[in-house]
Design a protein around this motif. Sequence first.
Motif, PDB file in Angstrom:
ATOM      1  N   ASP A 116     -17.958  -0.407   1.126  1.00 24.38           N
ATOM      2  CA  ASP A 116     -18.344  -1.388   2.138  1.00 24.38           C
ATOM      3  C   ASP A 116     -18.208  -2.820   1.637  1.00 24.38           C
ATOM      4  N   GLU A 117     -18.592  -3.079   0.401  1.00 25.04           N
ATOM      5  CA  GLU A 117     -18.487  -4.442  -0.131  1.00 25.04           C
ATOM      6  C   GLU A 117     -17.032  -4.908  -0.143  1.00 25.04           C
ATOM      7  N   ALA A 118     -16.135  -4.033  -0.590  1.00 23.64           N
ATOM      8  CA  ALA A 118     -14.710  -4.376  -0.606  1.00 23.64           C
ATOM      9  C   ALA A 118     -14.186  -4.566   0.819  1.00 23.64           C
ATOM     10  N   ASN A 119     -14.691  -3.756   1.763  1.00 19.52           N
ATOM     11  CA  ASN A 119     -14.286  -3.938   3.165  1.00 19.52           C
ATOM     12  C   ASN A 119     -14.642  -5.335   3.658  1.00 19.52           C
ATOM     13  N   ARG A 120     -15.852  -5.776   3.346  1.00 24.80           N
ATOM     14  CA  ARG A 120     -16.272  -7.110   3.788  1.00 24.80           C
ATOM     15  C   ARG A 120     -15.432  -8.200   3.126  1.00 24.80           C
ATOM     16  N   GLU A 121     -15.043  -7.984   1.872  1.00 24.92           N
ATOM     17  CA  GLU A 121     -14.210  -8.966   1.168  1.00 24.92           C
ATOM     18  C   GLU A 121     -12.837  -9.105   1.824  1.00 24.92           C
ATOM     19  N   VAL A 122     -12.192  -7.969   2.126  1.00 20.91           N
ATOM     20  CA  VAL A 122     -10.856  -8.062   2.732  1.00 20.91           C
ATOM     21  C   VAL A 122     -10.953  -8.577   4.169  1.00 20.91           C
ATOM     22  N   PHE A 123     -12.052  -8.266   4.844  1.00 22.89           N
ATOM     23  CA  PHE A 123     -12.234  -8.793   6.193  1.00 22.89           C
ATOM     24  C   PHE A 123     -12.382 -10.312   6.155  1.00 22.89           C
ATOM     25  N   LEU A 124     -13.169 -10.813   5.217  1.00 23.62           N
ATOM     26  CA  LEU A 124     -13.366 -12.254   5.076  1.00 23.62           C
ATOM     27  C   LEU A 124     -12.061 -12.966   4.760  1.00 23.62           C
ATOM     28  N   ALA A 125     -11.159 -12.298   4.047  1.00 22.16           N
ATOM     29  CA  ALA A 125      -9.876 -12.893   3.672  1.00 22.16           C
ATOM     30  C   ALA A 125      -8.878 -12.952   4.828  1.00 22.16           C
ATOM     31  N   GLU A 126      -9.159 -12.256   5.936  1.00 21.24           N
ATOM     32  CA  GLU A 126      -8.256 -12.266   7.096  1.00 21.24           C
ATOM     33  C   GLU A 126      -8.184 -13.655   7.715  1.00 21.24           C
ATOM     34  N   ASP A 127      -7.044 -13.981   8.287  1.00 22.68           N
ATOM     35  CA  ASP A 127      -6.886 -15.197   9.085  1.00 22.68           C
ATOM     36  C   ASP A 127      -7.666 -14.982  10.375  1.00 22.68           C
ATOM     37  N   ALA A 128      -8.753 -15.695  10.571  1.00 24.22           N
ATOM     38  CA  ALA A 128      -9.658 -15.469  11.706  1.00 24.22           C
ATOM     39  C   ALA A 128      -8.979 -15.635  13.062  1.00 24.22           C
ATOM     40  N   SER A 129      -7.879 -16.358  13.117  1.00 21.68           N
ATOM     41  CA  SER A 129      -7.191 -16.541  14.402  1.00 21.68           C
ATOM     42  C   SER A 129      -6.037 -15.559  14.593  1.00 21.68           C
ATOM     43  N   ASN A 130      -5.810 -14.699  13.602  1.00 27.93           N
ATOM     44  CA  ASN A 130      -4.677 -13.760  13.681  1.00 27.93           C
ATOM     45  C   ASN A 130      -4.991 -12.496  12.883  1.00 27.93           C
ATOM     46  N   MET A 131      -6.127 -11.881  13.168  1.00 24.33           N
ATOM     47  CA  MET A 131      -6.548 -10.713  12.392  1.00 24.33           C
ATOM     48  C   MET A 131      -5.635  -9.517  12.645  1.00 24.33           C
ATOM     49  N   ASN A 132      -5.413  -8.747  11.583  1.00 25.99           N
ATOM     50  CA  ASN A 132      -4.566  -7.557  11.648  1.00 25.99           C
ATOM     51  C   ASN A 132      -5.438  -6.344  11.991  1.00 25.99           C
ATOM     52  N   PHE A 133      -5.923  -6.312  13.223  1.00 26.77           N
ATOM     53  CA  PHE A 133      -6.821  -5.248  13.655  1.00 26.77           C
ATOM     54  C   PHE A 133      -6.120  -3.900  13.748  1.00 26.77           C
ATOM     55  N   PRO A 161     -15.416  -4.771  14.053  1.00 25.43           N
ATOM     56  CA  PRO A 161     -13.996  -4.846  13.693  1.00 25.43           C
ATOM     57  C   PRO A 161     -13.585  -3.865  12.596  1.00 25.43           C
ATOM     58  N   TYR A 162     -12.326  -3.511  12.614  1.00 25.48           N
ATOM     59  CA  TYR A 162     -11.710  -2.765  11.518  1.00 25.48           C
ATOM     60  C   TYR A 162     -10.297  -3.318  11.376  1.00 25.48           C
ATOM     61  N   VAL A 163      -9.990  -3.873  10.201  1.00 23.47           N
ATOM     62  CA  VAL A 163      -8.672  -4.441   9.953  1.00 23.47           C
ATOM     63  C   VAL A 163      -7.893  -3.534   9.004  1.00 23.47           C
ATOM     64  N   GLU A 164      -6.579  -3.658   9.041  1.00 20.63           N
ATOM     65  CA  GLU A 164      -5.716  -2.765   8.270  1.00 20.63           C
ATOM     66  C   GLU A 164      -6.019  -2.790   6.771  1.00 20.63           C
ATOM     67  N   ALA A 165      -6.353  -3.933   6.226  1.00 21.61           N
ATOM     68  CA  ALA A 165      -6.631  -4.037   4.791  1.00 21.61           C
ATOM     69  C   ALA A 165      -7.802  -3.153   4.367  1.00 21.61           C
ATOM     70  N   MET A 166      -8.663  -2.780   5.307  1.00 14.87           N
ATOM     71  CA  MET A 166      -9.811  -1.935   4.975  1.00 14.87           C
ATOM     72  C   MET A 166      -9.389  -0.512   4.601  1.00 14.87           C
ATOM     73  N   PHE A 167      -8.163  -0.104   4.971  1.00 17.35           N
ATOM     74  CA  PHE A 167      -7.666   1.210   4.565  1.00 17.35           C
ATOM     75  C   PHE A 167      -7.471   1.295   3.053  1.00 17.35           C
ATOM     76  N   SER A 168      -7.289   0.143   2.401  1.00 16.36           N
ATOM     77  CA  SER A 168      -6.994   0.143   0.967  1.00 16.36           C
ATOM     78  C   SER A 168      -8.235  -0.032   0.095  1.00 16.36           C
ATOM     79  N   THR A 169      -9.403  -0.112   0.692  1.00 20.13           N
ATOM     80  CA  THR A 169     -10.624  -0.314  -0.092  1.00 20.13           C
ATOM     81  C   THR A 169     -11.363   1.011  -0.260  1.00 20.13           C
ATOM     82  N   GLY A 170     -12.375   0.990  -1.098  1.00 24.28           N
ATOM     83  CA  GLY A 170     -13.112   2.214  -1.334  1.00 24.28           C
ATOM     84  C   GLY A 170     -14.596   2.120  -1.038  1.00 24.28           C
TER      85      GLY A 170
END
Length: 135
Positions: free
Chosen positions: A95-112, A84-93
């Motif tokens: 891999d750890e931050a990417n995983r954090e914003v991914f975990l924060a996504e609504d699992a039933s409505n991800m912003n892919f 997966p790649y979600v939109e919030a990952m564009f704002s991170t710098g």
Amino acid sequence: MFETKIAFIVRDDLATWQRLNVVAFLATGIASAAPEIMGQPYIDAAGRHYGKISGQPMLIFAADLAGLQSVHRKGIERELTLIPYVEAMFSTGNDEANREVFLAEDASNMNFVGLGIRGPKKAVDKVIKGLSLHS
């Protein structure tokens, strides 16, 4: 012919640089999940060695957010490898931050903004049915 299929789906409203960036990251995820797809190193006529690339074709499709969410749902149902790649990952710098914003996504409505998928050819074909190749 290959028994498996690899496809990348990128959101159709992204800037060109974002689409390319997403596909590059997704490709590394597929290669990591399926190292057996990697071919042998390349050697040029002067004997210089180069890195490996996938020996299996990869197709790139475009979809809107709803299309990406549908592919995600169907991919989970068929137990395919999903990267997966979600939109919030564009704002991170990193891999750890990417995983954090991914975990924060609504699992039933991800912003892919992108998904990489790999699995049996027929299953992947069913998941991407109706999508258009990226142009």
